[in-house]
Design an enzyme around this catalytic site. Structure first.
Site, PDB file in Angstrom:
ATOM      1  N   TYR A  34       0.814  -1.167  -0.073  1.00 29.64           N
ATOM      2  CA  TYR A  34      -0.073  -0.050  -0.107  1.00 29.64           C
ATOM      3  C   TYR A  34       0.878   1.194  -0.090  1.00 29.64           C
ATOM      4  CZ  TYR A  34      -0.455  -0.256   5.462  1.00 29.64           C
ATOM      5  OH  TYR A  34      -0.230  -0.533   6.929  1.00 29.64           O
ATOM      6  N   GLU A  35       0.138   2.488  -0.443  1.00 29.71           N
ATOM      7  CA  GLU A  35       1.146   3.545  -0.826  1.00 29.71           C
ATOM      8  C   GLU A  35       2.064   3.501  -1.560  1.00 29.71           C
ATOM      9  OE1 GLU A  35      -0.690   5.832   0.712  1.00 29.71           O
ATOM     10  OE2 GLU A  35      -1.682   4.929   2.250  1.00 29.71           O
ATOM     11  N   GLY A  36       1.688   2.811  -2.685  1.00 25.98           N
ATOM     12  CA  GLY A  36       2.753   2.490  -3.715  1.00 25.98           C
ATOM     13  C   GLY A  36       3.594   1.288  -3.307  1.00 25.98           C
TER      14      GLY A  36
END
Lengths: 606, 249, 308
Positions: free
Chosen positions: A443-445
């Site tokens: 998550y978040e890239g």
């Protein structure tokens, strides 16, 4: 004590050491506006935050894992037993407001201090700590880009934590590719009608607070296609009346909660907006600049997720260490009378534990250094100093997010390994850390997205100037230490110089190759990120070791703690830094082979 | 009514203390220090009395080194109004602390002194009783409930085998036991406000108290290690060992 | 000079703790006088007179002493202390309440909770919750000392010392007794109990736990269980001792029919004395047990019930 939960003891001494000697707490406290962050105040705040982490949040970690978050028949997500009062404790303590504007109820303290507090909360209970983390991110977005009207209505309660915040980005067809975003927002008088479905919304619904403020990416009817046509909206769960009281329920529906590998306590919602015509939303900032705004939040969130890598590794390490001391299996090689018979004295168990300890200290150094640079970038009086700090933050963000989460995951796995068969048994609790850690590289890239950011925006864009500048600085430190009288420092310095040499070759290769075939650096990007992470970790351990040796020479009596620093650095220098050469070789020689098989060959082998 | 709460800075509850190699004491350098947990309970009780309108001012006192200021700040962050550090580097015994406190009580004239029943470092469990004796006040030790009203305080005490309630004339001394309350966490705003609350420093000399220790600590040693376990042949031997050797039944 | 011991009692029965204090005093090598301060406490004085080593029992019988309030009892002790080298009491809630008050009134230091007598002026006492033992010496004219009862044996009842009355002194009237709520003989809570007896899968059924319960009631112990016994449905969840159950550290932990999985050990390994009863000689529980009995628990438990 009666607590059945696996204990967590906040590593206050390590945190304090890194704050003072690596991140430069004193320099940060000297920035305009941070006068309150005096050393004794920092101690008091960390001490109290540690108590909350240890006594309130840590005991709920396992309960959250076992009970999870559940969607009630009334469509409201329910958090695990005890989580509501724990959230209330954070609200009553004013902890959510630590880094925010004092005129809106915040405490106006440095991001660096907030980082240390967040580390402890994530270690204590990562699934829980996501909620304050996302709320802080949402506060940042509204604070930076929202109109005064939005700020007046939403900020005080978000800063206090009476309302929480979320980030609504992902849609079923729009994951890493946000150009595919389909959610719509249609102007309707003073607001917009928002419609669409968002997935993977962390704390998208819950029972901790009376209201939730969703920050939602959606397209205006006349928006250009692609990422340049996305706007950001505030969509509250309950509408807010002019007097601040809660009004009608908005059209935001929690359709379901995901069943996940880890962070069970954190409700991950599928949210449906505007099922009956449109959810009331308010534009944040200007139209079509939503992605840019979201990226501000995202960069904040990336450093926070990087922190989760550190936090979960610290928790896993503490548990593995305790187990290794108690667990007796056979007589350790070379065991002498008086030594503990615990498996901690078996060389390979010790190797695992040292690998955890050294990497944890390396991660803490990187993350706190980046956090201090965030403060300098925002608050320094001198523009040039702000600019330099911002460049460092930009470069360190993808390295920290990629390397610390991958490392955190590896260390959580090593924690299980120390436990042997017991680690595979859920009751032991080591497995939860591994499951919880698994999301952090996604998550978040994902790590690949970070690596892509590193290569394209942070290396290619300025021709490698910033990256090489940092590498030169690290090499200079390595060169200085390689001539030091202390043997551990000497070894560390020499290995650091060698590792930087490898990294510079890899960076040079990326710069040269990108022009020929952009697929080649892309194929090498994650490996390059790992190489940069390995070097950055060595840099921080070398800095710590240098300070520790200096302090010992000055007569600091804390010998057990300080003398461990150069020895830990040497462990890292001899076990981790040598990987730089292999990673460089993979970057330089291995990229072509990544795409060498045709797609048919890949699928047709059977 | 003014309430005086003495607090002590001790090695943190979670620290596993190590005996110094020379047997002169335990290692306290570079060890985490905190407020004595029983004293935290005492501070909490005072703050609750103030919140209930019974107490008007809370003065916290610590007898100890300069660093005990941190402990006082913690108490101020919990809700005490002002603090007094009686600064000394001597390892004070309960009798000396009681004498210092007596001098302060005479100056401050509190209606109630609440303190922890025992410090978790020397485990003496004496100071409150000694202070009450020196002042000629009543004492309600090991309190699990405190109700103050009409010039009296009813103290429910944890005694062997149960609870006992006594009534004391005010002013009086109360010592806090574990179940009296659960201390609050200081809020962030209160931690920051605590820094601005008054903290006065005095010395035992200025109060006319000699804090020289009366007892001589000849040595400090590790407790006997657990003996290697043995197998017993039958129940009779087991019971005999438990009675005569382990002395646990 | 003789030694004065404050007796702990409820006006009817002498508390066993006092007998332990008497044997600590015996190591000081002087005459022992036992002070019984109470109301209508003559039966207590009679019991006290039987304790071996006691030269004389002093009985102060007065309404002021009925509830052993610290203020009047301390005043009484102070009035007679000058004739003694030591003032002792068992470290019970009475001794701990009264003696520091006595010490302060005499302007002497006090020595709490001694675990050994080195000489007449030197004692060992635990500090830091027993993680260190301090040897302390007093040069005060009167040594005021409380005694940790578990460190000294009880003096035998083999004596008949004379009982003398002493006059009550003026009650400072600072406090008054309101009420007492003494707990019934219900079993103590697991985490607070001095003794814990736990059963494991070897108990074979929930009904068989009564074999443990009868012993627990005789010893004032709590009853616990291993996870295996809880999982098997023998006993409810709140009996569970272990990493995911309750963590206990009693003075005596008796593990019956428990193999000793590491999860269970994590919940009880800090107990002071550990006893294991198991028919499997190889059970890991024996590695941590101070006393191991390899036996069929269904035979051993009834014997144990008889013997304690």
């Amino acid at each position: 004590m009666t607590a059945a939960a696996i204990p967590y003891t906040p590593p206050l001494k390590e945190i304090r050491f890194v704050l003072d000697h690596l991140a430069g707490m004193a320099e940060v406290a000297a920035l305009p506006g941070f006068e309150d962050a005096s050393p004794d105040m920092v101690d008091s705040i960390l001490g109290e935050a540690a108590k909350i982490a240890e006594n309130i949040l840590a005991p709920l970690n396992r309960i959250g894992d076992v009970q999870g978050a559940n969607l009630g028949a009334d469509g409201i997500a329910r958090t695990a037993e005890g989580w509501g009062p724990a959230w209330q404790a954070l609200v009553e303590g004013g902890w959510n407001g630590l880094p925010f504007d004092p005129t809106r109820g915040g405490m106006g303290l440095p991001n660096l201090l907030n980082t240390a507090v967040q580390e402890m909360w994530h270690s204590a209970n990562m699934a829980f700590a996501l909620c304050p983390m996302l709320t802080q991110g949402a506060v940042n977005a509204v604070q930076l880009y929202g109109s005064d009207a939005l700020k007046d209505i939403y900020l005080p309660k978000m800063i206090s934590g009476e309302w929480t915040g979320t980030m609504n980005i992902t849609e079923p067809q729009a994951g890493s590719d946000l150009a595919a975003t389909r959610s719509r927002a249609v102007p309707n008088g003073d607001h917009y009608l928002v419609g669409g479905q968002k997935i993977f919304i962390t704390y998208g619904d819950h029972d901790l607070t009376e209201n939730i403020v969703h920050l939602v990416l959606a397209r205006l009817p006349d928006a250009p296609p692609g990422v340049k046509g996305i706007s950001l909206f505030v969509v509250p769960k309950f509408l807010v009346n002019p007097d601040g009281s809660l009004g009608a329920r908005n059209q935001v529906k929690c359709v379901s909660l995901e069943h996940k590998l880890g962070i069970h306590g954190s409700p991950t919602a599928v949210l449906s907006f505007g099922d009956e015509g449109g959810a009331t939303g308010f534009l944040v900032g200007e139209p079509n600049r939503g992605l840019e705004y979201m990226f501000t939040m995202m960069n904040h969130a990336r450093l926070n997720v990087a922190m989760q890598g550190l936090s979960i590794a610290e928790r896993a390490y503490q548990q593995a260490l305790a187990y290794a001391r108690d667990r007796v299996q056979g007589k350790p090689l070379g065991w002498t009378e008086g030594q503990s018979k615990g498996i901690v004295n078996h060389p390979d168990v010790r190797r695992l534990l040292m690998g955890m300890k050294a990497r944890i200290e390396a991660m803490r150094g990187i993350l706190y250094t980046a956090a201090a640079a965030v403060d300098v970038a925002h608050h320094h009086a001198d523009e040039a100093a702000r600019g330099r700090a911002a460049l460092l933050v930009d470069l360190l963000t993808p390295i920290a997010k990629g390397w610390c989460t991958e490392t955190g995951q590896q260390l959580a796995s090593d924690g299980v390994q120390v436990h042997g068969g017991m680690g595979f048994i859920e009751e032991t609790g080591a497995a939860q850390h591994l499951r919880d850690a698994r999301i952090t590289t996604i998550y978040e890239g994902t790590t690949a997205i970070q690596a892509n950011d590193l290569i394209n925006r942070k290396i290619l864009r300025d021709g490698g100037a910033t990256a090489n500048g940092l590498l030169d600085e690290i090499a200079a430190l390595g060169g200085e230490l390689s001539g030091h009288a202390d043997e551990a420092l000497r070894v560390t310095g020499a290995e650091l110089v060698a590792a930087v040499h490898e990294a510079k070759q890899a960076v040079a290769w990326v710069l040269a190759t990108a022009k020929q075939d952009p697929r080649l650096p892309a194929a090498a990007s994650v490996t390059l990120l790992e190489l940069m992470g390995v070097v950055a970790g060595g840099w921080q351990l070398a800095r710590a070791a240098k300070v520790a040796v200096e302090r010992l020479a000055e007569g600091d009596g804390d010998t057990a703690f300080l003398s461990a620093k150069p020895l830990t650095a040497r462990f890292y220098a001899t076990h981790v830094l040598p990987k730089a050469a292999a990673l460089r070789a993979t970057v330089v020689n291995g990229s072509a082979s990544v795409m060498a098989l045709s797609e048919e060959q890949l699928f047709g082998a059977a | 009514m003014k309430v005086l709460v003495p607090v002590k800075r001790v090695v943190d509850y979670n620290v596993k203390v190590r005996v110094k190699a020379d047997g002169s004491g335990v290692e306290t350098a570079n060890v985490k220090m905190s407020m004595n947990p029983f004293d935290e309970i005492a501070v909490e009780e005072a703050v609750r009395l103030k919140e209930a309108g019974t107490a008007t001012e809370i003065v916290v006192v610590s007898v100890g080194p300069t660093q005990a200021q941190e402990t006082l700040r913690t108490a101020l962050a919990m809700g005490a109004d002002r603090a007094i550090l009686v600064q000394t580097d001597v390892t004070t015994e309960p009798l000396a602390v009681a004498k210092v406190l007596k001098a302060l009580v005479e100056k401050e004239a509190p209606g109630l002194v609440i303190l922890g029943k025992q410090a978790i470092d020397d485990d003496c469990n004496q100071t409150g009783q000694m202070l009450a004796a020196l002042l000629g006040w009543g004492q309600g030790t090991f309190a699990s409930k405190v109700v103050a009203a009409d010039g009296k305080v009813a103290v429910t005490r944890e005694i062997d085998g149960g609870l006992e309630t006594v009534e004391l004339k005010l002013p009086a001394v109360v010592t806090a036991d574990l179940r009296l309350n659960e201390p609050r966490y200081a809020s962030l705003p209160n931690i920051m406000k605590a820094k601005k609350k008054p903290l006065e420093t005095v010395t035992p000399d200025a109060l006319g108290v000699d804090v020289t220790p009366r007892l001589k600590t000849l040595k400090v040693t590790e407790p006997a290690k657990r003996q290697a376990g043995i197998k017993v042949p039958d129940v009779a031997t087991l019971v005999d060992k438990l009675k005569s050797e382990a002395r646990v039944i | 000079m003789p030694i004065l011991i404050l007796a702990d009692h409820d006006n009817a029965t002498l508390k066993p703790a006092t007998a332990h204090a008497v044997s600590a005093a015996a190591k000081l090598g002087s005459d022992i006088h036992l002070l019984v301060a109470g109301r209508n406490a003559a039966p207590v004085a009679e019991q006290a007179a039987k304790l071996a080593g006691v030269a004389k029992v002093l009985l102060a019988d007065d309404a002021a002493y009925e509830h052993a309030l610290a203020e009047p009892v301390a005043a009484l002790l102070v009035s007679i202390a000058s004739g003694y080298s030591h003032v002792l009491a068992a470290a019970t809630s009475v001794g701990k309440n009264v003696l520091p008050r006595v010490a302060a009134l005499l302007d002497v230091a006090m020595i709490s909770d001694i675990t050994a007598v080195v000489s007449a002026d030197t004692f060992e006492r635990p500090i830091y919750a027993g993680n260190a033992i301090a040897t302390v010496q007093s040069s005060d004219p009167v040594k005021v000392v409380t005694v940790r009862t578990t460190a000294f044996e009880a003096a035998a009842a083999a004596n008949s010392a004379p009982v003398e009355s002493v006059a009550a002194v003026a009650d400072p009237a600072l406090s008054s007794f309101v009420s007492a709520e003494l707990s019934k003989s219900e079993r103590p809570e697991l985490t607070a109990a001095r003794i814990v007896i736990s059963g494991g899968r070897g108990m074979q059924s929930g009904d068989n736990f009564h074999l443990l319960e009868v012993i627990a009631d005789k010893l004032g112990a709590a009853v616990g269980a291993s996870r295996a016994a809880v999982d098997a449905g023998f006993v409810p969840n709140d009996y569970q001792v272990g990493q995911t159950g309750k963590i206990v550290a009693p003075e005596l932990y008796v593990a019956v029919g428990i193999s000793g999985a590491i999860q269970h050990l994590a919940g009880m390994k800090d107990s002071k004395v550990i006893v294991a009863i198991n028919k499997d000689e190889e059970a890991p529980i024996f590695q941590v047990a101070d006393y191991g009995l390899v036996a069929d628990l269904f035979k051993a438990l009834p014997e144990l019930q008889q013997a304690v």
